[in-house]
Design a protein around this motif. Structure first.
Motif, PDB file in Angstrom:
ATOM      1  N   GLY A  71       0.811  -1.208   0.000  1.00 14.87           N
ATOM      2  CA  GLY A  71       0.000   0.000   0.000  1.00 14.87           C
ATOM      3  C   GLY A  71       0.844   1.257   0.000  1.00 14.87           C
ATOM      4  O   GLY A  71       2.061   1.231   0.206  1.00 14.87           O
ATOM      5  N   SER A  72       0.189   2.371  -0.205  1.00 19.05           N
ATOM      6  CA  SER A  72       0.898   3.648  -0.347  1.00 19.05           C
ATOM      7  C   SER A  72       1.550   4.111   0.947  1.00 19.05           C
ATOM      8  O   SER A  72       2.508   4.887   0.919  1.00 19.05           O
ATOM      9  N   HIS A  73       1.058   3.666   2.095  1.00 16.67           N
ATOM     10  CA  HIS A  73       1.615   4.110   3.371  1.00 16.67           C
ATOM     11  C   HIS A  73       3.054   3.642   3.563  1.00 16.67           C
ATOM     12  O   HIS A  73       3.803   4.242   4.331  1.00 16.67           O
ATOM     13  N   PHE A  74       3.431   2.575   2.885  1.00 15.03           N
ATOM     14  CA  PHE A  74       4.781   2.041   3.045  1.00 15.03           C
ATOM     15  C   PHE A  74       5.655   2.272   1.816  1.00 15.03           C
ATOM     16  O   PHE A  74       6.784   1.795   1.765  1.00 15.03           O
ATOM     17  N   VAL A  75       5.127   2.977   0.842  1.00 19.48           N
ATOM     18  CA  VAL A  75       5.915   3.315  -0.351  1.00 19.48           C
ATOM     19  C   VAL A  75       6.046   4.833  -0.377  1.00 19.48           C
ATOM     20  O   VAL A  75       5.195   5.546  -0.902  1.00 19.48           O
ATOM     21  N   LEU A  76       7.104   5.333   0.209  1.00 20.82           N
ATOM     22  CA  LEU A  76       7.269   6.771   0.392  1.00 20.82           C
ATOM     23  C   LEU A  76       7.913   7.392  -0.846  1.00 20.82           C
ATOM     24  O   LEU A  76       9.035   7.035  -1.214  1.00 20.82           O
ATOM     25  N   PRO A  77       7.234   8.344  -1.492  1.00 22.55           N
ATOM     26  CA  PRO A  77       7.799   8.964  -2.699  1.00 22.55           C
ATOM     27  C   PRO A  77       9.054   9.777  -2.409  1.00 22.55           C
ATOM     28  O   PRO A  77       9.846  10.033  -3.310  1.00 22.55           O
ATOM     29  N   GLU A  78       9.248  10.180  -1.147  1.00 22.56           N
ATOM     30  CA  GLU A  78      10.459  10.930  -0.799  1.00 22.56           C
ATOM     31  C   GLU A  78      11.719  10.095  -0.991  1.00 22.56           C
ATOM     32  O   GLU A  78      12.813  10.639  -1.144  1.00 22.56           O
ATOM     33  N   TYR A  79      11.550   8.788  -0.998  1.00 19.99           N
ATOM     34  CA  TYR A  79      12.703   7.892  -1.125  1.00 19.99           C
ATOM     35  C   TYR A  79      13.299   7.931  -2.528  1.00 19.99           C
ATOM     36  O   TYR A  79      14.503   8.004  -2.700  1.00 19.99           O
ATOM     37  N   SER A  80      12.434   7.871  -3.537  1.00 20.09           N
ATOM     38  CA  SER A  80      12.963   7.861  -4.911  1.00 20.09           C
ATOM     39  C   SER A  80      11.969   8.426  -5.914  1.00 20.09           C
ATOM     40  O   SER A  80      11.988   8.057  -7.083  1.00 20.09           O
ATOM     41  N   GLY A  81      11.090   9.291  -5.442  1.00 21.78           N
ATOM     42  CA  GLY A  81      10.101   9.846  -6.349  1.00 21.78           C
ATOM     43  C   GLY A  81       8.898   8.949  -6.576  1.00 21.78           C
ATOM     44  O   GLY A  81       8.024   9.258  -7.371  1.00 21.78           O
ATOM     45  N   GLY A  82       8.858   7.803  -5.873  1.00 18.44           N
ATOM     46  CA  GLY A  82       7.706   6.920  -5.982  1.00 18.44           C
ATOM     47  C   GLY A  82       7.748   5.958  -7.149  1.00 18.44           C
ATOM     48  O   GLY A  82       6.756   5.298  -7.436  1.00 18.44           O
ATOM     49  N   THR A  83       8.871   5.852  -7.847  1.00 20.90           N
ATOM     50  CA  THR A  83       8.965   4.893  -8.944  1.00 20.90           C
ATOM     51  C   THR A  83       9.047   3.481  -8.385  1.00 20.90           C
ATOM     52  O   THR A  83       9.817   3.211  -7.472  1.00 20.90           O
ATOM     53  N   LYS A  84       8.283   2.559  -8.949  1.00 20.32           N
ATOM     54  CA  LYS A  84       8.156   1.206  -8.401  1.00 20.32           C
ATOM     55  C   LYS A  84       9.469   0.439  -8.426  1.00 20.32           C
ATOM     56  O   LYS A  84       9.696  -0.444  -7.593  1.00 20.32           O
ATOM     57  N   ALA A  85      10.346   0.751  -9.364  1.00 25.34           N
ATOM     58  CA  ALA A  85      11.590  -0.004  -9.510  1.00 25.34           C
ATOM     59  C   ALA A  85      12.524   0.175  -8.317  1.00 25.34           C
ATOM     60  O   ALA A  85      13.446  -0.622  -8.133  1.00 25.34           O
ATOM     61  N   SER A  86      12.301   1.187  -7.495  1.00 27.96           N
ATOM     62  CA  SER A  86      13.193   1.462  -6.367  1.00 27.96           C
ATOM     63  C   SER A  86      12.802   0.731  -5.094  1.00 27.96           C
ATOM     64  O   SER A  86      13.538   0.782  -4.112  1.00 27.96           O
ATOM     65  N   PHE A  87      11.674   0.053  -5.111  1.00 25.68           N
ATOM     66  CA  PHE A  87      11.161  -0.578  -3.904  1.00 25.68           C
ATOM     67  C   PHE A  87      11.227  -2.099  -4.029  1.00 25.68           C
ATOM     68  O   PHE A  87      11.158  -2.643  -5.134  1.00 25.68           O
ATOM     69  N   PRO A  88      11.331  -2.804  -2.918  1.00 29.05           N
ATOM     70  CA  PRO A  88      11.517  -4.261  -2.980  1.00 29.05           C
ATOM     71  C   PRO A  88      10.265  -5.058  -3.276  1.00 29.05           C
ATOM     72  O   PRO A  88      10.346  -6.274  -3.446  1.00 29.05           O
ATOM     73  N   PHE A  89       9.104  -4.415  -3.382  1.00 26.85           N
ATOM     74  CA  PHE A  89       7.837  -5.140  -3.480  1.00 26.85           C
ATOM     75  C   PHE A  89       7.379  -5.390  -4.914  1.00 26.85           C
ATOM     76  O   PHE A  89       6.440  -6.158  -5.132  1.00 26.85           O
ATOM     77  N   TYR A  90       8.008  -4.758  -5.897  1.00 23.12           N
ATOM     78  CA  TYR A  90       7.419  -4.738  -7.239  1.00 23.12           C
ATOM     79  C   TYR A  90       8.326  -5.305  -8.330  1.00 23.12           C
ATOM     80  O   TYR A  90       8.075  -5.077  -9.507  1.00 23.12           O
ATOM     81  N   TYR A  91       9.361  -6.026  -7.961  1.00 23.20           N
ATOM     82  CA  TYR A  91      10.238  -6.579  -8.992  1.00 23.20           C
ATOM     83  C   TYR A  91       9.486  -7.524  -9.922  1.00 23.20           C
ATOM     84  O   TYR A  91       9.635  -7.473 -11.143  1.00 23.20           O
ATOM     85  N   GLN A  92       8.671  -8.405  -9.347  1.00 16.68           N
ATOM     86  CA  GLN A  92       7.966  -9.387 -10.157  1.00 16.68           C
ATOM     87  C   GLN A  92       6.944  -8.734 -11.077  1.00 16.68           C
ATOM     88  O   GLN A  92       6.840  -9.072 -12.259  1.00 16.68           O
ATOM     89  N   SER A  93       6.185  -7.768 -10.553  1.00 22.26           N
ATOM     90  CA  SER A  93       5.135  -7.138 -11.358  1.00 22.26           C
ATOM     91  C   SER A  93       5.705  -6.244 -12.453  1.00 22.26           C
ATOM     92  O   SER A  93       5.048  -6.026 -13.477  1.00 22.26           O
ATOM     93  N   THR A  94       6.920  -5.719 -12.272  1.00 21.61           N
ATOM     94  CA  THR A  94       7.527  -4.856 -13.275  1.00 21.61           C
ATOM     95  C   THR A  94       8.466  -5.599 -14.216  1.00 21.61           C
ATOM     96  O   THR A  94       8.958  -5.023 -15.191  1.00 21.61           O
ATOM     97  N   GLY A  95       8.730  -6.879 -13.913  1.00 21.50           N
ATOM     98  CA  GLY A  95       9.638  -7.650 -14.746  1.00 21.50           C
ATOM     99  C   GLY A  95      11.099  -7.321 -14.535  1.00 21.50           C
ATOM    100  O   GLY A  95      11.961  -7.734 -15.336  1.00 21.50           O
ATOM    101  N   LEU A  96      11.401  -6.605 -13.474  1.00 22.72           N
ATOM    102  CA  LEU A  96      12.786  -6.224 -13.171  1.00 22.72           C
ATOM    103  C   LEU A  96      13.395  -7.191 -12.164  1.00 22.72           C
ATOM    104  O   LEU A  96      12.699  -7.998 -11.551  1.00 22.72           O
ATOM    105  N   GLU A  97      14.700  -7.088 -11.970  1.00 22.33           N
ATOM    106  CA  GLU A  97      15.414  -7.912 -10.998  1.00 22.33           C
ATOM    107  C   GLU A  97      16.282  -7.016 -10.120  1.00 22.33           C
ATOM    108  O   GLU A  97      16.732  -5.959 -10.556  1.00 22.33           O
ATOM    109  N   PRO A  98      16.528  -7.441  -8.875  1.00 23.83           N
ATOM    110  CA  PRO A  98      17.463  -6.690  -8.033  1.00 23.83           C
ATOM    111  C   PRO A  98      18.873  -6.741  -8.619  1.00 23.83           C
ATOM    112  O   PRO A  98      19.205  -7.607  -9.427  1.00 23.83           O
TER     113      PRO A  98
END
Length: 367
Positions: A71-98
């Motif tokens: 949810g949005s409460h744990f994805v702080l845009p101040e960290y990286s502008g809110g782009t999903k690729a910067s957070f650990p929760f969305y690698y699978q949904s975005t097709g990216l890898e760490p």
């Protein structure tokens, strides 16, 4: 205008929805309820987040972030502008890898660095890892650190020493700008890990980048006789805590540890010089709703001098950790820790096959 006779089609339309779709809709409803409407506090906080996004449009998060865990409460845009690729929760949904590199962060309190000292052996094991990107030494010692050439790693591997503001226990989870990789390997200076264990642990973490993945495990339980939560270090098939003296996690959790958690919790950790690992476990389980992951069979993971293994010291530390768990439960409003019986071992681990077929051959010798 609609025809009122269409109302007669509603039962047929409802019955046409498959059981899988119904389950999916129920799960989505549960996500929305848990994240934004399950308490007055969450409703207020959600309202403030919506207002903030309308005022600061450059901080607006994607709708998919709002509509999925955590949810949005744990994805702080101040960290990286809110782009999903910067957070650990969305690698699978975005097709990216760490990233395929990790940063080892070692908290050092003993200035003696000899060829047979634990920290020297640990750095040597790290230096042999093909995934090592950088070593960060949090040097909490009066004596100066050894020169670069004393450390048993290749010259191309950066070893950075941080001496400022590392006296507090919670400083090991500070979001240091020197950590550029997605993965952080948090280590105590007296940890005994082989290179194979490190490489295997990192490979497991890359599959579950939103989890704490590590070696030593512990558990919690409810004590009916005292009507309070307890901490257990007994070796069982069940665990809910991974000690961060030897654990991989995403660097985003450092940011959350410093910015989201109440300052009174930081003060409790620093005052007792204990429980920082428990607090990190609470935070990650609270955000992911999932347990940590234990890897390998290792039970003993430290080289501890005999004089430090006094019964009184163990009892005192155990008492503090029991107190910390109950303070954390009160601060979080519930018990977020989740129990698990899963342990990850390499393929063909202890199978009666030729060793040359096994990638991690030496791990079977670890006890």
């Amino acid at each position: 205008m609609g025809d009122e006779r269409l109302l007669l089609q509603i039962p047929t339309i409802v019955r046409s929805v498959s059981g899988i779709d119904i389950l999916s809709l129920r799960q989505q409803t549960q996500i929305i309820w848990d994240s934004y409407f399950s308490s007055v506090e969450k409703i207020v906080y959600t309202t403030l987040e919506i207002v903030k996004e309308r005022v600061q449009k450059h901080m607006r998060r994607d709708l998919s972030i709002w509509n999925s865990y955590p949810g949005s409460h744990f994805v702080l845009p101040e960290y990286s502008g809110g782009t999903k690729a910067s957070f650990p929760f969305y690698y699978q949904s975005t097709g990216l890898e760490p990233m395929k590199r990790f940063t080892a962060v070692i908290y050092v309190t003993n200035p003696v660095v000899l060829s047979n000292s634990p920290v020297y052996k640990l750095v040597r094991s790290l230096g042999k890892s093909i995934y090592l990107g950088k070593i960060l030494l949090l040097w909490n010692c009066d004596a100066p650190p050894p020169i670069r050439s004393r450390w048993p790693v290749e010259a191309h591997v950066p070893i950075l020493v941080i001496q400022d503001n590392v006296q507090k226990t919670s400083s090991r989870f500070y979001p240091y700008k020197q950590i550029e990789s997605d993965a952080v390997l948090s280590l105590d200076e007296d940890v005994t890990l082989t290179t194979e264990e490190i490489d295997f642990g990192f490979s497991v973490w890359r599959t579950f980048p939103e989890r704490l993945v590590g070696f030593p495990s512990r558990s919690h339980y409810w004590d009916n006789s005292k009507s309070r939560w307890g901490y257990s270090s007994k070796w069982t098939n069940e665990y809910s805590i991974i000690l961060t003296g030897a654990a991989f996690y995403h660097k985003y959790y450092n940011y959350m540890y410093r910015t989201v958690l109440n300052s009174t919790l930081h003060a409790l950790v620093d005052q007792n010089e204990n429980c920082e690992d428990l607090l990190m476990n609470f935070l990650v389980s609270h955000m992911t709703r999932n347990p940590p992951i234990k890897v390998t069979q290792r039970k003993i993971y430290k080289e501890v001098p005999i004089e430090k293994l006094t019964i009184d010291a163990q009892i005192h530390s155990f008492k503090i950790r029991n107190q910390c768990i109950n303070v954390f439960v009160k601060a979080f409003g519930y018990m977020p820790l989740q129990k698990s019986e899963v342990r990850f071992d390499p393929v063909l681990f202890k199978d009666p096959v030729a060793k040359k077929r096994k990638r991690y051959r030496q791990m079977e010798l670890v006890s």
